[in-house]
Enzyme design. Sequence first.
Site, PDB file in Angstrom:
ATOM      1  N   ASP A  54      53.642  46.129  46.195  1.00  0.00           N
ATOM      2  CA  ASP A  54      52.592  47.072  46.612  1.00  0.00           C
ATOM      3  C   ASP A  54      52.734  47.493  48.071  1.00  0.00           C
ATOM      4  O   ASP A  54      52.686  48.679  48.387  1.00  0.00           O
ATOM      5  CB  ASP A  54      51.182  46.516  46.326  1.00  0.00           C
ATOM      6  CG  ASP A  54      50.903  45.171  46.966  1.00  0.00           C
ATOM      7  OD1 ASP A  54      51.866  44.532  47.457  1.00  0.00           O
ATOM      8  OD2 ASP A  54      49.739  44.749  46.974  1.00  0.00           O
ATOM      9  N   SER A  85      23.020  35.778  41.612  1.00  0.00           N
ATOM     10  CA  SER A  85      24.066  35.484  40.636  1.00  0.00           C
ATOM     11  C   SER A  85      23.652  34.291  39.805  1.00  0.00           C
ATOM     12  O   SER A  85      23.285  33.238  40.356  1.00  0.00           O
ATOM     13  CB  SER A  85      25.392  35.178  41.332  1.00  0.00           C
ATOM     14  OG  SER A  85      26.306  34.619  40.402  1.00  0.00           O
ATOM     15  N   ALA A 141      41.564  31.445  39.963  1.00  0.00           N
ATOM     16  CA  ALA A 141      42.743  31.480  39.098  1.00  0.00           C
ATOM     17  C   ALA A 141      43.600  32.702  39.406  1.00  0.00           C
ATOM     18  O   ALA A 141      44.574  32.977  38.720  1.00  0.00           O
ATOM     19  CB  ALA A 141      42.325  31.474  37.634  1.00  0.00           C
ATOM     20  N   GLY A 142      43.207  33.467  40.441  1.00  0.00           N
ATOM     21  CA  GLY A 142      43.963  34.668  40.793  1.00  0.00           C
ATOM     22  C   GLY A 142      43.710  35.818  39.836  1.00  0.00           C
ATOM     23  O   GLY A 142      44.545  36.701  39.676  1.00  0.00           O
ATOM     24  N   SER A 144      41.037  37.862  40.025  1.00  0.00           N
ATOM     25  CA  SER A 144      40.270  38.884  40.719  1.00  0.00           C
ATOM     26  C   SER A 144      38.807  38.969  40.306  1.00  0.00           C
ATOM     27  O   SER A 144      38.274  40.037  39.999  1.00  0.00           O
ATOM     28  CB  SER A 144      40.939  40.251  40.563  1.00  0.00           C
ATOM     29  OG  SER A 144      41.005  40.850  41.811  1.00  0.00           O
ATOM     30  N   SER A 146      36.602  38.695  42.393  1.00  0.00           N
ATOM     31  CA  SER A 146      35.961  39.427  43.496  1.00  0.00           C
ATOM     32  C   SER A 146      35.981  40.936  43.233  1.00  0.00           C
ATOM     33  O   SER A 146      34.971  41.618  43.438  1.00  0.00           O
ATOM     34  CB  SER A 146      36.639  39.105  44.829  1.00  0.00           C
ATOM     35  OG  SER A 146      38.007  39.482  44.819  1.00  0.00           O
ATOM     36  N   GLU A 178      36.010  44.974  50.373  1.00  0.00           N
ATOM     37  CA  GLU A 178      36.667  43.665  50.513  1.00  0.00           C
ATOM     38  C   GLU A 178      37.448  43.583  51.831  1.00  0.00           C
ATOM     39  O   GLU A 178      37.415  42.572  52.521  1.00  0.00           O
ATOM     40  CB  GLU A 178      37.586  43.402  49.314  1.00  0.00           C
ATOM     41  CG  GLU A 178      38.187  42.009  49.328  1.00  0.00           C
ATOM     42  CD  GLU A 178      38.375  41.389  47.959  1.00  0.00           C
ATOM     43  OE1 GLU A 178      37.851  41.916  46.962  1.00  0.00           O
ATOM     44  OE2 GLU A 178      39.066  40.354  47.889  1.00  0.00           O
ATOM     45  N   ASP A 190      43.842  45.424  42.417  1.00  0.00           N
ATOM     46  CA  ASP A 190      42.810  44.710  41.662  1.00  0.00           C
ATOM     47  C   ASP A 190      41.656  45.635  41.301  1.00  0.00           C
ATOM     48  O   ASP A 190      41.180  45.669  40.165  1.00  0.00           O
ATOM     49  CB  ASP A 190      42.255  43.541  42.484  1.00  0.00           C
ATOM     50  CG  ASP A 190      43.343  42.603  42.952  1.00  0.00           C
ATOM     51  OD1 ASP A 190      44.491  42.746  42.486  1.00  0.00           O
ATOM     52  OD2 ASP A 190      43.046  41.740  43.794  1.00  0.00           O
ATOM     53  N   TYR A 242      52.848  35.091  52.973  1.00  0.00           N
ATOM     54  CA  TYR A 242      52.658  36.503  52.654  1.00  0.00           C
ATOM     55  C   TYR A 242      53.088  37.361  53.840  1.00  0.00           C
ATOM     56  O   TYR A 242      53.892  38.295  53.704  1.00  0.00           O
ATOM     57  CB  TYR A 242      51.195  36.771  52.294  1.00  0.00           C
ATOM     58  CG  TYR A 242      50.887  38.223  52.047  1.00  0.00           C
ATOM     59  CD1 TYR A 242      51.154  38.806  50.816  1.00  0.00           C
ATOM     60  CD2 TYR A 242      50.335  39.020  53.048  1.00  0.00           C
ATOM     61  CE1 TYR A 242      50.887  40.143  50.588  1.00  0.00           C
ATOM     62  CE2 TYR A 242      50.062  40.358  52.829  1.00  0.00           C
ATOM     63  CZ  TYR A 242      50.337  40.914  51.606  1.00  0.00           C
ATOM     64  OH  TYR A 242      50.081  42.236  51.386  1.00  0.00           O
TER      65      TYR A 242
HETATM   66  P1  ADP Z   1      39.574  35.869  42.984  1.00  0.00           P
HETATM   67  O1  ADP Z   1      39.155  37.264  43.255  1.00  0.00           O
HETATM   68  O2  ADP Z   1      41.059  35.713  42.872  1.00  0.00           O
HETATM   69  O3  ADP Z   1      38.889  35.249  41.805  1.00  0.00           O
HETATM   70  P2  ADP Z   1      38.444  35.510  45.573  1.00  0.00           P
HETATM   71  O4  ADP Z   1      38.459  34.379  46.536  1.00  0.00           O
HETATM   72  O5  ADP Z   1      38.980  36.808  46.001  1.00  0.00           O
HETATM   73  O6  ADP Z   1      39.172  34.986  44.238  1.00  0.00           O
HETATM   74  O7  ADP Z   1      36.951  35.779  45.098  1.00  0.00           O
HETATM   75  C1  ADP Z   1      36.169  34.695  44.638  1.00  0.00           C
HETATM   76  C2  ADP Z   1      34.790  34.818  45.237  1.00  0.00           C
HETATM   77  O8  ADP Z   1      34.082  35.880  44.582  1.00  0.00           O
HETATM   78  C3  ADP Z   1      33.932  33.592  45.017  1.00  0.00           C
HETATM   79  O9  ADP Z   1      34.160  32.626  46.014  1.00  0.00           O
HETATM   80  C4  ADP Z   1      32.535  34.195  45.123  1.00  0.00           C
HETATM   81  O10 ADP Z   1      32.171  34.389  46.465  1.00  0.00           O
HETATM   82  C5  ADP Z   1      32.722  35.554  44.486  1.00  0.00           C
HETATM   83  N1  ADP Z   1      32.375  35.473  43.055  1.00  0.00           N
HETATM   84  C6  ADP Z   1      33.196  35.554  41.990  1.00  0.00           C
HETATM   85  N2  ADP Z   1      32.515  35.440  40.826  1.00  0.00           N
HETATM   86  C7  ADP Z   1      31.212  35.267  41.173  1.00  0.00           C
HETATM   87  C8  ADP Z   1      29.994  35.086  40.444  1.00  0.00           C
HETATM   88  N3  ADP Z   1      29.986  35.018  39.107  1.00  0.00           N
HETATM   89  N4  ADP Z   1      28.849  34.975  41.140  1.00  0.00           N
HETATM   90  C9  ADP Z   1      28.850  35.013  42.488  1.00  0.00           C
HETATM   91  N5  ADP Z   1      29.954  35.176  43.216  1.00  0.00           N
HETATM   92  C10 ADP Z   1      31.123  35.299  42.594  1.00  0.00           C
HETATM   93 MG    MG Z   2      39.864  38.346  44.946  1.00  0.00          MG
END
Ligand code: ADP
Ligand code: MG
Length: 401
Positions: A54, A85, A141-142, A144, A146, A178, A190, A242
């Site tokens: 990318d 949440s 788990a990667g 996404s 977020s 983000e 993502d 990275y």
């Molecule tokens: P990834 O996007 O790879 O899963 P990230 O570190 O980028 O990992 O994002 C994870 C973060 O997103 C969590 O630490 C939390 O802050 C937020 N998040 C993800 N799912 C939820 C959820 N169901 N409720 C609240 N926050 C969430």
């Molecule tokens: Mg993420």
Amino acid sequence: MGAQQADQSAGQAEQPAAGPEQQVRDGFEKLYGAAPEGVWAAPGRVNLIGEYTDFNEGFVMPLALPHTAVAAFSRRDDGVLRLHSADIEGPVVELHVDELAPLTNTSWAAYPAGVVWVLREAGHAVTGADIHLASTVPTGAGLSSSAALEVVTALALNDLFELGLTRPELARISQRAENDFVGVPCGIMDQTASACATEGHALHLDCRDLSIRQIPFDLPAQGLQLLVVDSRVKHALGDGAYAERREGCEEGARQLGVPFLRDLPYEDLDAALARLSDERVRRYVRHVVSDDHRVDEVIALLDAGDVRAIGPVLTAGHTSLRDDLRISCPELDLVVATANEAGALGARMTGGGFGGSAVVLVETADADTVTKAVEEAFAAAGYTAPRVFLAVPSEGARRVV
Ligand code: ADP
Ligand code: MG
């Protein structure tokens, strides 16, 4: 969707819970005392092929997962933003849209609040909202989770406040949230996958002009499954890696006299490698240019309907990430080797590396055998048991109620 997924079940593979819309609706009403105006969903994603391409302005090919963030929303006109949440212990987070500032909120609420901030910075009259969400996208788990939160927020606000933004624009806004509000320097993949994917397709994204193409990838119709195996590890080694790979790729482009490695035709790769004296830079260039080429190969095979034939291309991608870019780890190598020995069509690590997940393409009939082989290999090696998810190519963000 529940029945469809049950039919495709890989036995050991975890399925997202069915019918979360109603739970989120009920949760919203309990929290805020009125039914929401609507409920939206946005998926997580996994990248099929095209890794570390990318930032070289190359190509990636993610697909949306059946796992989604589901969020109930109502508009407010008093500037108040209330967020909750179901998956996080704690009270409702209450913010004011006028007081949102980048990098000030370190909680989960920064992801949806960041989207509100970006929209308002761009001049859109988002005057507040009540939000309650729950997600089946696994975190860590990667996959996404977020981006799913950001995109579900962007789409809901776009619909409620009638902003008229396109899907790619919603992806850009989510990425900006983000990057600038949360402070994570992620690319556009993502959010684009979550916002723009369609069911039964992988999404070909050109990271230079951001053009997208939907590539047929209907695994269930082919009797195939894509498993995501979460290795459950994240090695600290990855922290500076990275930036180091990125610098090495930029150095390669500079030495070869091209703006980005994407500009080096695959046909010219061997001649270009012969011109590079630094062994490290040579490896990075070979990975990036060959992985862009593997994206092309996968597209040609999928366009021709020869889905099984992408297996060896995926495995070649893993070898390149392991030996040339050197971002794999023993756990991911074990997933790939074991899965292939147990009859998978192909497998590769996916994402940033040094842990995280691998994707494994299998005949549906072999999914249980392959899953079990990987689990046993992890147990024999003394590793934490992996998590296995089923990556059915699913639709992107949508309104569900
Ligand atoms: P990834 O996007 O790879 O899963 P990230 O570190 O980028 O990992 O994002 C994870 C973060 O997103 C969590 O630490 C939390 O802050 C937020 N998040 C993800 N799912 C939820 C959820 N169901 N409720 C609240 N926050 C969430
Ligand atoms: Mg993420």
